[in-house]
Scaffold this motif. Structure first.
Motif, PDB file in Angstrom:
ATOM      1  N   TYR A 153     -28.947  23.270  55.590  1.00  0.00           N
ATOM      2  CA  TYR A 153     -28.157  22.098  55.986  1.00  0.00           C
ATOM      3  C   TYR A 153     -27.246  21.643  54.834  1.00  0.00           C
ATOM      4  N   VAL A 154     -27.800  21.567  53.608  1.00  0.00           N
ATOM      5  CA  VAL A 154     -27.020  21.086  52.451  1.00  0.00           C
ATOM      6  C   VAL A 154     -25.839  22.018  52.194  1.00  0.00           C
ATOM      7  N   ILE A 155     -26.070  23.317  52.305  1.00  0.00           N
ATOM      8  CA  ILE A 155     -24.963  24.262  52.054  1.00  0.00           C
ATOM      9  C   ILE A 155     -23.894  24.118  53.145  1.00  0.00           C
ATOM     10  N   GLU A 156     -24.341  24.048  54.395  1.00  0.00           N
ATOM     11  CA  GLU A 156     -23.369  23.908  55.501  1.00  0.00           C
ATOM     12  C   GLU A 156     -22.498  22.672  55.285  1.00  0.00           C
ATOM     13  N   ALA A 157     -23.151  21.575  54.919  1.00  0.00           N
ATOM     14  CA  ALA A 157     -22.414  20.311  54.723  1.00  0.00           C
ATOM     15  C   ALA A 157     -21.413  20.448  53.576  1.00  0.00           C
ATOM     16  N   THR A 158     -21.851  21.108  52.481  1.00  0.00           N
ATOM     17  CA  THR A 158     -20.961  21.265  51.315  1.00  0.00           C
ATOM     18  C   THR A 158     -19.762  22.148  51.681  1.00  0.00           C
ATOM     19  N   LEU A 159     -20.019  23.226  52.400  1.00  0.00           N
ATOM     20  CA  LEU A 159     -18.916  24.140  52.761  1.00  0.00           C
ATOM     21  C   LEU A 159     -17.910  23.426  53.666  1.00  0.00           C
ATOM     22  N   ARG A 160     -18.447  22.603  54.580  1.00  0.00           N
ATOM     23  CA  ARG A 160     -17.566  21.834  55.481  1.00  0.00           C
ATOM     24  C   ARG A 160     -16.689  20.880  54.669  1.00  0.00           C
ATOM     25  N   GLU A 161     -17.375  20.178  53.745  1.00  0.00           N
ATOM     26  CA  GLU A 161     -16.669  19.176  52.937  1.00  0.00           C
ATOM     27  C   GLU A 161     -15.577  19.817  52.072  1.00  0.00           C
ATOM     28  N   LYS A 162     -15.893  20.996  51.517  1.00  0.00           N
ATOM     29  CA  LYS A 162     -14.941  21.650  50.594  1.00  0.00           C
ATOM     30  C   LYS A 162     -14.021  22.632  51.326  1.00  0.00           C
ATOM     31  N   ASP A 163     -14.203  22.720  52.633  1.00  0.00           N
ATOM     32  CA  ASP A 163     -13.404  23.630  53.470  1.00  0.00           C
ATOM     33  C   ASP A 163     -13.477  25.077  52.941  1.00  0.00           C
ATOM     34  N   ILE A 164     -14.683  25.531  52.684  1.00  0.00           N
ATOM     35  CA  ILE A 164     -14.892  26.921  52.219  1.00  0.00           C
ATOM     36  C   ILE A 164     -15.426  27.733  53.405  1.00  0.00           C
ATOM     37  N   LYS A 165     -14.832  28.915  53.630  1.00  0.00           N
ATOM     38  CA  LYS A 165     -15.255  29.724  54.788  1.00  0.00           C
ATOM     39  C   LYS A 165     -16.065  30.926  54.306  1.00  0.00           C
ATOM     40  N   ALA A 166     -17.307  30.647  53.904  1.00  0.00           N
ATOM     41  CA  ALA A 166     -18.175  31.735  53.429  1.00  0.00           C
ATOM     42  C   ALA A 166     -19.388  31.828  54.354  1.00  0.00           C
ATOM     43  N   GLU A 167     -19.975  33.022  54.376  1.00  0.00           N
ATOM     44  CA  GLU A 167     -21.185  33.208  55.177  1.00  0.00           C
ATOM     45  C   GLU A 167     -22.380  33.195  54.219  1.00  0.00           C
ATOM     46  N   PHE A 168     -23.502  32.678  54.652  1.00  0.00           N
ATOM     47  CA  PHE A 168     -24.658  32.676  53.740  1.00  0.00           C
ATOM     48  C   PHE A 168     -25.976  32.709  54.526  1.00  0.00           C
ATOM     49  N   PHE A 169     -27.005  33.171  53.834  1.00  0.00           N
ATOM     50  CA  PHE A 169     -28.367  33.186  54.394  1.00  0.00           C
ATOM     51  C   PHE A 169     -29.307  32.606  53.340  1.00  0.00           C
ATOM     52  N   VAL A 170     -30.334  31.938  53.799  1.00  0.00           N
ATOM     53  CA  VAL A 170     -31.321  31.393  52.856  1.00  0.00           C
ATOM     54  C   VAL A 170     -32.642  32.129  53.080  1.00  0.00           C
ATOM     55  N   ALA A 171     -33.275  32.562  51.991  1.00  0.00           N
ATOM     56  CA  ALA A 171     -34.575  33.245  52.115  1.00  0.00           C
ATOM     57  C   ALA A 171     -35.559  32.644  51.125  1.00  0.00           C
ATOM     58  N   SER A 172     -36.823  32.756  51.436  1.00  0.00           N
ATOM     59  CA  SER A 172     -37.867  32.280  50.528  1.00  0.00           C
ATOM     60  C   SER A 172     -38.482  33.483  49.806  1.00  0.00           C
ATOM     61  N   ASN A 173     -38.692  33.339  48.512  1.00  0.00           N
ATOM     62  CA  ASN A 173     -39.306  34.425  47.726  1.00  0.00           C
ATOM     63  C   ASN A 173     -40.149  33.795  46.621  1.00  0.00           C
ATOM     64  N   PRO A 174     -41.322  33.253  46.990  1.00  0.00           N
ATOM     65  CA  PRO A 174     -42.122  32.540  45.992  1.00  0.00           C
ATOM     66  C   PRO A 174     -42.489  33.421  44.802  1.00  0.00           C
ATOM     67  N   GLU A 175     -42.660  32.768  43.677  1.00  0.00           N
ATOM     68  CA  GLU A 175     -42.950  33.483  42.425  1.00  0.00           C
ATOM     69  C   GLU A 175     -44.439  33.347  42.093  1.00  0.00           C
ATOM     70  N   PHE A 176     -45.042  34.446  41.638  1.00  0.00           N
ATOM     71  CA  PHE A 176     -46.476  34.403  41.310  1.00  0.00           C
ATOM     72  C   PHE A 176     -46.765  34.787  39.853  1.00  0.00           C
ATOM     73  N   LEU A 177     -45.708  34.808  39.021  1.00  0.00           N
ATOM     74  CA  LEU A 177     -45.948  35.253  37.643  1.00  0.00           C
ATOM     75  C   LEU A 177     -46.891  34.296  36.920  1.00  0.00           C
ATOM     76  N   ARG A 178     -47.495  34.793  35.862  1.00  0.00           N
ATOM     77  CA  ARG A 178     -48.399  33.964  35.048  1.00  0.00           C
ATOM     78  C   ARG A 178     -47.816  33.841  33.658  1.00  0.00           C
ATOM     79  N   GLU A 179     -47.633  32.608  33.225  1.00  0.00           N
ATOM     80  CA  GLU A 179     -47.065  32.397  31.895  1.00  0.00           C
ATOM     81  C   GLU A 179     -47.914  33.104  30.848  1.00  0.00           C
TER      82      GLU A 179
END
Ligand code: NAD
Length: 453
Positions: A132-158
């Motif tokens: 939603y945030v990206i769609e709103a920003t693209l609308r506001e800035k009149d940018i015509k880009a396509e995008f997808f959002v994916a989840s990729n949680p991180e499991f590394l150990r410090e």
């Protein structure tokens, strides 16, 4: 592939360096210009095994900047690895994620397609919110880009972050778009198929099995991360609960967990009794999960108890000191180890810090030592509040008790007869059960572990 990593902290920097090592073209972005200045000089702002060596090795594939707008334009994949700290009510604060997402979208170019990968640990539903945030920003800035959002949680150990990036237990992708899944499969292909030659100082572990790629929906993916951390915290708190009973009945928790952990259904990792869990993930993620459950009027009694037991461990140490020393006011207490665990300089929610705060309220004098985390601790506690000692033997001078709060390897190899000689009272609280009870007692020291006879 052209990859941009937003946030160059523990997760972002490790991700950027390892992807560059695997041959991707990576840009690391951070708002913190001091971090970027260090990185451009091939210096790491965090302590992580091998990271500076690789920073130098992969410089042809890796660039750093604080200018998100410029960096994002030609990227195929943008990985978000900014912090998600706790709000006062325990829920995860997503303001850094939202800001980063807006800045990223502003850098999109007309006609391009982007994949935004959420590596930060985010509340359930954030994927949809980001969309939603990206769609709103693209609308506001009149940018015509396509995008997808994916989840990729991180499991590394410090402390072993690079190791876990190259040799993960699994890679999780939350997406419902085949083309996104295929692109991310390609991004991680060298890891999934282990086709790369690892750096000489991080050899491939013997018997390492190819990591499974777990493809799921974004909501389940977000939940996997929280559930995994909550489970690990549960394992530790459970053992600490049993450790308390061991002390009552005269059993030794180290022996008990040796026997328990041999059962593959239980497993030995995370079965060590001690001061409890801390760090930048477990405390905030267990709180965030409870805050999430609250939104649904759903109770999580196990998790609540897990957190209570963890808090109890701190007071257990205070009680041990009071048992031996009675009054703590005016006593000198030494703390070996400040980092929340060994091999990191991370002191966020470190149990050592909790103990120090409790002791300070009781007007004890505190001396501290840590092989690398004292630099970070100086930003939290001034030298008026605690005495920083570069040498553990100097710390021991005139101490009424010493607490081992972090099981750094170096503390296993100290000459404890020398430590004892320097102390006023030879009381050693091994809050990580990392020393040999008998050896320490043979020296004439008063040894107290957690759940040990
Ligand atoms: N540290 C871990 O062991 C670990 C493990 C797994 C998952 N995680 C999760 O990964 C996320 C990051 O954790 P971390 O420990 O790396 O945090 P961190 O605080 O070390 O790093 C976050 C970085 O993001 C930067 N940043 C914030 N807003 C930015 C913006 N708009 N643009 C560019 N940079 C920005 C900050 O300056 C900081 O350097 C968190 O959600 C955490 O829960 C952490």
């Amino acid at each position: 592939m052209k990859v941009t990593v937003v946030g160059t902290g523990y997760v972002g920097l490790t991700t950027a360096v390892s992807l560059a090592y695997l041959g991707h073209n990576v840009i690391g972005i951070d708002k913190d210009e001091q971090k970027i200045a260090m990185l451009l000089e091939e210096k790491s702002p965090i302590h992580e095994t091998g990271i500076e060596v690789l920073l130098k090795e992969v410089r042809h594939n890796l660039y750093f900047t604080s200018n998100t707008l410029e960096a994002v334009g030609l990227s195929d994949i943008i990985i978000i690895a900014v912090g998600t700290p706790s709000r006062p009510d325990g829920s995860a604060d997503t303001q850094f994620v939202e800001n980063a997402v807006r800045e990223i979208a502003e850098g999109f170019l007309d006609g391009h397609t982007y994949i935004i990968v959420m590596k930060s640990t985010v509340p359930i539903g954030t994927n949809r919110r980001v969309q939603y945030v990206i769609e709103a920003t693209l609308r506001e800035k009149d940018i015509k880009a396509e995008f997808f959002v994916a989840s990729n949680p991180e499991f590394l150990r410090e402390g072993m972050a690079l190791w876990y990036s190259f040799f993960p237990d699994r890679i999780v992708i939350g997406s419902e778009h085949n083309e996104v899944i295929e692109k991310l499969r390609l991004l991680f292909k060298p890891i999934l198929e282990q086709t790369f030659s690892p750096p000489a100082f991080i050899p491939r572990p013997q018997g390492y099995q190819l990591p499974p790629l777990i493809i799921t929906d974004p909501t389940s993916s977000e939940m996997i991360k929280y559930a995994a951390n909550a489970f690990l915290a549960t394992k530790i708190s459970f053992v600490n609960e049993i450790a308390g009973l061991c002390e009552k009945v005269g059993a030794d928790i180290v022996e008990v967990t040796r026997g328990m952990g041999a059962d593959p259904r239980i497993g030995a990792p995370f079965l060590q009794a001690g001061l409890g869990w801390g760090g930048s993930c477990f405390p905030k993620d267990t709180k965030a999960l409870q805050a999430l459950a609250n939104e649904y009027d759903y109770s999580l009694p196990i998790l609540k108890a897990v957190c209570e037991i963890n808090q109890r461990q701190i007071y257990l140490i205070i009680e041990m000191l009071q048992k031996h020393l009675k009054v703590l006011r005016g006593r000198t207490i030494g703390i070996f180890g400040l980092a929340f665990k060994p091999n990191t300089d991370d002191i966020r929610d470190a149990p050592a810090l909790e103990i120090i705060k409790e002791l300070l309220t009781r007007d004890a004098t505190i001396k501290v030592h840590d092989p690398i985390a004292m630099v970070n601790m100086r930003n939290v506690l001034s030298s008026n509040q605690v005495e920083y000692c570069e040498d553990p033997y100097v710390l021991a001078n005139q101490c009424d008790a010493i607490i081992i709060a972090t099981e750094w390897e170096a503390y296993r190899h100290l000459d404890y007869s020398r430590v004892k000689t320097n102390m006023r009272n030879p009381i050693l609280i091994d809050a990580r059960n990392c020393l040999d009870v008998h050896e320490i007692r043979r020296l004439g020291m008063i040894y107290n572990g957690i759940g040990r006879v």
